[in-house]
Scaffold this active site. Sequence first.
Site, PDB file in Angstrom:
ATOM      1  N   ARG A   1       0.852  -1.206   0.000  1.00 38.73           N
ATOM      2  CA  ARG A   1       0.000   0.000   0.000  1.00 38.73           C
ATOM      3  C   ARG A   1       0.880   1.246   0.000  1.00 38.73           C
ATOM      4  O   ARG A   1       0.560   2.256  -0.608  1.00 38.73           O
ATOM      5  CB  ARG A   1      -0.954   0.003   1.214  1.00 38.73           C
ATOM      6  CG  ARG A   1      -1.654   1.339   1.430  1.00 38.73           C
ATOM      7  CD  ARG A   1      -2.963   1.245   2.213  1.00 38.73           C
ATOM      8  NE  ARG A   1      -2.872   0.464   3.415  1.00 38.73           N
ATOM      9  CZ  ARG A   1      -2.226   0.832   4.541  1.00 38.73           C
ATOM     10  NH1 ARG A   1      -1.602   1.992   4.610  1.00 38.73           N
ATOM     11  NH2 ARG A   1      -2.203   0.037   5.602  1.00 38.73           N
TER      12      ARG A   1
ATOM     13  N   TYR B   1     -15.957  16.821 -16.382  1.00 43.12           N
ATOM     14  CA  TYR B   1     -16.393  15.434 -16.306  1.00 43.12           C
ATOM     15  C   TYR B   1     -17.425  15.307 -15.178  1.00 43.12           C
ATOM     16  O   TYR B   1     -17.222  15.839 -14.083  1.00 43.12           O
ATOM     17  CB  TYR B   1     -15.179  14.529 -16.054  1.00 43.12           C
ATOM     18  CG  TYR B   1     -15.568  13.132 -15.685  1.00 43.12           C
ATOM     19  CD1 TYR B   1     -16.385  12.365 -16.528  1.00 43.12           C
ATOM     20  CD2 TYR B   1     -15.161  12.563 -14.485  1.00 43.12           C
ATOM     21  CE1 TYR B   1     -16.770  11.083 -16.180  1.00 43.12           C
ATOM     22  CE2 TYR B   1     -15.533  11.277 -14.132  1.00 43.12           C
ATOM     23  CZ  TYR B   1     -16.340  10.542 -14.979  1.00 43.12           C
ATOM     24  OH  TYR B   1     -16.722   9.283 -14.628  1.00 43.12           O
TER      25      TYR B   1
ATOM     26  N   ASP C   1      -6.631  18.788 -15.082  1.00 48.19           N
ATOM     27  CA  ASP C   1      -6.953  17.426 -15.501  1.00 48.19           C
ATOM     28  C   ASP C   1      -6.513  17.300 -16.962  1.00 48.19           C
ATOM     29  O   ASP C   1      -7.119  17.888 -17.860  1.00 48.19           O
ATOM     30  CB  ASP C   1      -8.464  17.187 -15.338  1.00 48.19           C
ATOM     31  CG  ASP C   1      -8.862  15.753 -15.664  1.00 48.19           C
ATOM     32  OD1 ASP C   1      -8.170  15.112 -16.481  1.00 48.19           O
ATOM     33  OD2 ASP C   1      -9.883  15.280 -15.118  1.00 48.19           O
TER      34      ASP C   1
ATOM     35  N   LYS D   1      -7.698   6.230 -19.601  1.00 45.60           N
ATOM     36  CA  LYS D   1      -7.970   6.726 -20.949  1.00 45.60           C
ATOM     37  C   LYS D   1      -6.733   6.591 -21.839  1.00 45.60           C
ATOM     38  O   LYS D   1      -6.284   5.491 -22.086  1.00 45.60           O
ATOM     39  CB  LYS D   1      -8.490   8.168 -20.848  1.00 45.60           C
ATOM     40  CG  LYS D   1      -9.610   8.345 -19.801  1.00 45.60           C
ATOM     41  CD  LYS D   1     -10.821   7.528 -20.139  1.00 45.60           C
ATOM     42  CE  LYS D   1     -12.022   7.643 -19.223  1.00 45.60           C
ATOM     43  NZ  LYS D   1     -11.921   7.986 -17.842  1.00 45.60           N
TER      44      LYS D   1
HETATM   45  C1  LIG Z   1     -11.620  14.063 -17.791  1.00 39.91           C
HETATM   46  C2  LIG Z   1     -11.799  12.948 -16.802  1.00 39.91           C
HETATM   47  N1  LIG Z   1     -11.238  13.050 -15.583  1.00 39.91           N
HETATM   48  C3  LIG Z   1     -11.381  12.073 -14.665  1.00 39.91           C
HETATM   49  C4  LIG Z   1     -12.123  10.932 -14.915  1.00 39.91           C
HETATM   50  C5  LIG Z   1     -12.292   9.888 -13.860  1.00 39.91           C
HETATM   51  O1  LIG Z   1     -11.439   8.802 -14.115  1.00 39.91           O
HETATM   52  P1  LIG Z   1     -11.751   7.288 -13.707  1.00 39.91           P
HETATM   53  O2  LIG Z   1     -12.968   6.851 -14.477  1.00 39.91           O
HETATM   54  O3  LIG Z   1     -10.502   6.565 -14.088  1.00 39.91           O
HETATM   55  O4  LIG Z   1     -11.995   7.250 -12.237  1.00 39.91           O
HETATM   56  C6  LIG Z   1     -12.706  10.793 -16.174  1.00 39.91           C
HETATM   57  C7  LIG Z   1     -13.497   9.584 -16.492  1.00 39.91           C
HETATM   58  O5  LIG Z   1     -14.159   9.504 -17.506  1.00 39.91           O
HETATM   59  C8  LIG Z   1     -12.541  11.824 -17.143  1.00 39.91           C
HETATM   60  O6  LIG Z   1     -13.110  11.750 -18.365  1.00 39.91           O
END
Ligand SMILES: Cc1ncc(COP(=O)(O)O)c(C=O)c1O
Length: 396
Positions: A65, A118, A191, A216
């Site tokens: 961890r 998101y 992000d 992604k």
């Molecule tokens: C721009 C963006 N940030 C964060 C996330 C969250 O990521 P996760 O689904 O891996 O938890 C997503 C998920 O679609 C996303 O599109």
Amino acid sequence: MATDEFETLAIHAGQEPDPLTGAVVPPIYQVSTYAQDGVGGLRGGRLSGASAGPGRWIEGYEYSRTANPTRGALEECLAALEGGTRALAFASGMAAEDCLARAVCRPGDHVLIPQDAYGGTYRLFDKVLAGWGVTYHPVPVADSAAVRAAATAFSPRLIWVETPTNPLLSIADIAALAEIAHGSGALLAVDNTFASPYLQQPLALGADAVVHSTTKYLGGHSDVIGGALVVGDGELGERLAFLQNATGSAAGPFDAWLTLRGIKTLAVRMDKHSQNAAAVALMLASHPAVARVYYPGLPGHPGHEIAAKQMRGFGGMVSFRHAGGEEAAVAMCGRTRLFTLGESLGGVESLIEHPARMTHASVAGSPLEVPADLVRLSVGLENTGDLLDDLRAALG
Ligand SMILES: Cc1ncc(COP(=O)(O)O)c(C=O)c1O
């Protein structure tokens, strides 16, 4: 290593041959605990000295961890790709977001978030962190003057930005927002999921923290859920690592290994994603069934010039509004052959979705609500002509 270019770092940073066996890729250390040399002493002497590999091999381990060699390899690579000093790999993008927000914010603090973000990010601030006294304010991140006004009004602890945004592909001027954030005593978090570090490096533009859903483009093959934080400041890195260990949100070794394998081809994939998406955006822009196309690579996009300045390419995401309205948009999502109807993005296979009813259902009725006639495409690596034919046939 520091002078190597992106493609080289993606294949070699953190990935020196295993000092024990010579394995050319970091092995999956599927292990929870480690033998220690003595009470309170970590193991490590055996691999130290001139033949030792990078730092992570000689530091020793106690419990996965806290640290794990496979995860460490991924983290070293991510830090190199984003130009940071410290990266942390998480079990998901949301776990990374939560760790950053809780490391930085305290009850009574304010956060600026994108007006189109998101849906899960909005949900985190609206349904989880709000309950702990952290107040959020949606702002149009493409409008630096509006962000400056909100920063003056709320004195936020954190300015949270996506660029390009999900799903409307708005572009924020990272350098301008970093200046605004620092002028008002806030940190700027970006992000970078849609762009990936190959197309955009926010830390070099002044951001304090980079957030990724590695699920992604970094993973790239729709086979793993993961997240990451990358920072330049060592003290912030320590605080994040403490919280990650204290709350237990780290990526598992196999997930870290899959993500690292995906990263090796990130540069070539992003180039092809960008080429295919540009062709799709151009075709849609002249199609009679399409009312509006959102793609930062199109010269008419309001953020085109800033995107051209801060990105190496425009990426693989395209959104558009169907001229026939919501039902036509929904029906089209069910008619494609190659574009698979599904959430997520950034994999080699093309995906289509209806944000209002799928990825962004959680923002319905909020200031972040997305247009009901919007369709979002994650343009994959299939043959360009095949993808265009598929979309034309589905549009009718
Ligand atoms: C721009 C963006 N940030 C964060 C996330 C969250 O990521 P996760 O689904 O891996 O938890 C997503 C998920 O679609 C996303 O599109």
